[in-house]
Scaffold this motif. Structure first.
Motif, PDB file in Angstrom:
ATOM      1  N   PHE A 226      -4.398  45.626  -5.269  1.00 39.61           N
ATOM      2  CA  PHE A 226      -5.539  45.392  -6.146  1.00 39.61           C
ATOM      3  C   PHE A 226      -6.854  45.628  -5.415  1.00 39.61           C
ATOM      4  N   ILE A 227      -7.903  45.787  -6.201  1.00 34.00           N
ATOM      5  CA  ILE A 227      -9.261  45.796  -5.671  1.00 34.00           C
ATOM      6  C   ILE A 227      -9.867  44.450  -6.025  1.00 34.00           C
ATOM      7  N   GLY A 228     -10.545  43.853  -5.062  1.00 37.83           N
ATOM      8  CA  GLY A 228     -11.149  42.556  -5.307  1.00 37.83           C
ATOM      9  C   GLY A 228     -12.522  42.442  -4.678  1.00 37.83           C
ATOM     10  N   ARG A 229     -13.260  41.448  -5.142  1.00 36.72           N
ATOM     11  CA  ARG A 229     -14.571  41.113  -4.582  1.00 36.72           C
ATOM     12  C   ARG A 229     -14.457  39.727  -3.958  1.00 36.72           C
ATOM     13  N   VAL A 230     -14.887  39.596  -2.727  1.00 35.41           N
ATOM     14  CA  VAL A 230     -14.803  38.320  -2.019  1.00 35.41           C
ATOM     15  C   VAL A 230     -15.754  37.324  -2.669  1.00 35.41           C
TER      16      VAL A 230
ATOM     17  N   LEU B 257     -16.282  44.237  -1.144  1.00 38.12           N
ATOM     18  CA  LEU B 257     -15.167  44.789  -1.915  1.00 38.12           C
ATOM     19  C   LEU B 257     -14.022  45.076  -0.964  1.00 38.12           C
ATOM     20  N   VAL B 258     -12.827  44.677  -1.378  1.00 32.54           N
ATOM     21  CA  VAL B 258     -11.652  44.832  -0.525  1.00 32.54           C
ATOM     22  C   VAL B 258     -10.477  45.345  -1.341  1.00 32.54           C
ATOM     23  N   LEU B 259      -9.548  45.934  -0.640  1.00 30.98           N
ATOM     24  CA  LEU B 259      -8.249  46.283  -1.198  1.00 30.98           C
ATOM     25  C   LEU B 259      -7.311  45.208  -0.687  1.00 30.98           C
TER      26      LEU B 259
END
Length: 129
Positions: free
Chosen positions: A41-45, A23-25
């Motif tokens: 945003f918040i995302g999942r690689v 999980l990344v910003l």
């Protein structure tokens, strides 16, 4: 007394390699520099790949938002930061469990405490009259 000149240190850019599922910003840099809202945003690689022209490592992410996931491709890791699990769990880890007022705890800490107590309720011996 002469004032000594202050030295400044250059900003250190993190050199993090992300894995699938991290999980990344991340920041949409164009929206950010244009002053537009909704740029972070918040995302999942989902995967990493190397651009054949620039030879730069890029990432494909799944943006996580309330309207459902949205695929984002070619995200530059210079505009990504990891979201460590310790930060997400900080409120639970630091909940004031000795407080008589559960209102002092965050909702996540209260939910964890209720679940924990419910799981272990059967381990408490029955009270005898």
């Amino acid at each position: 007394m002469a004032q000594q000149p202050q030295t400044t240190q250059p900003a250190v850019r993190p050199q993090t390699r992300y894995r699938k599922g991290d999980l990344v910003l991340f920041r949409d840099v164009e929206r950010f520099w244009l002053g537009l809202p909704g740029h972070t945003f918040i995302g999942r690689v989902e995967r990493s790949w190397t651009n054949i022209h620039s030879h730069k490592l890029l990432y494909d992410l799944m943006e996580l938002n309330v309207n459902g996931p949205r695929a984002r491709s070619g995200i530059d890791p210079d505009y990504m930061r990891p979201l460590p699990p310790a930060d997400a769990m900080h409120d639970i880890d630091t909940a004031p469990l000795n407080e008589p007022d559960t209102g002092a705890m965050t909702p996540a800490a209260v939910a964890w405490l209720r679940q924990h107590l419910a799981q272990h309720a059967s381990a408490v011996p029955a009270r005898r009259a």
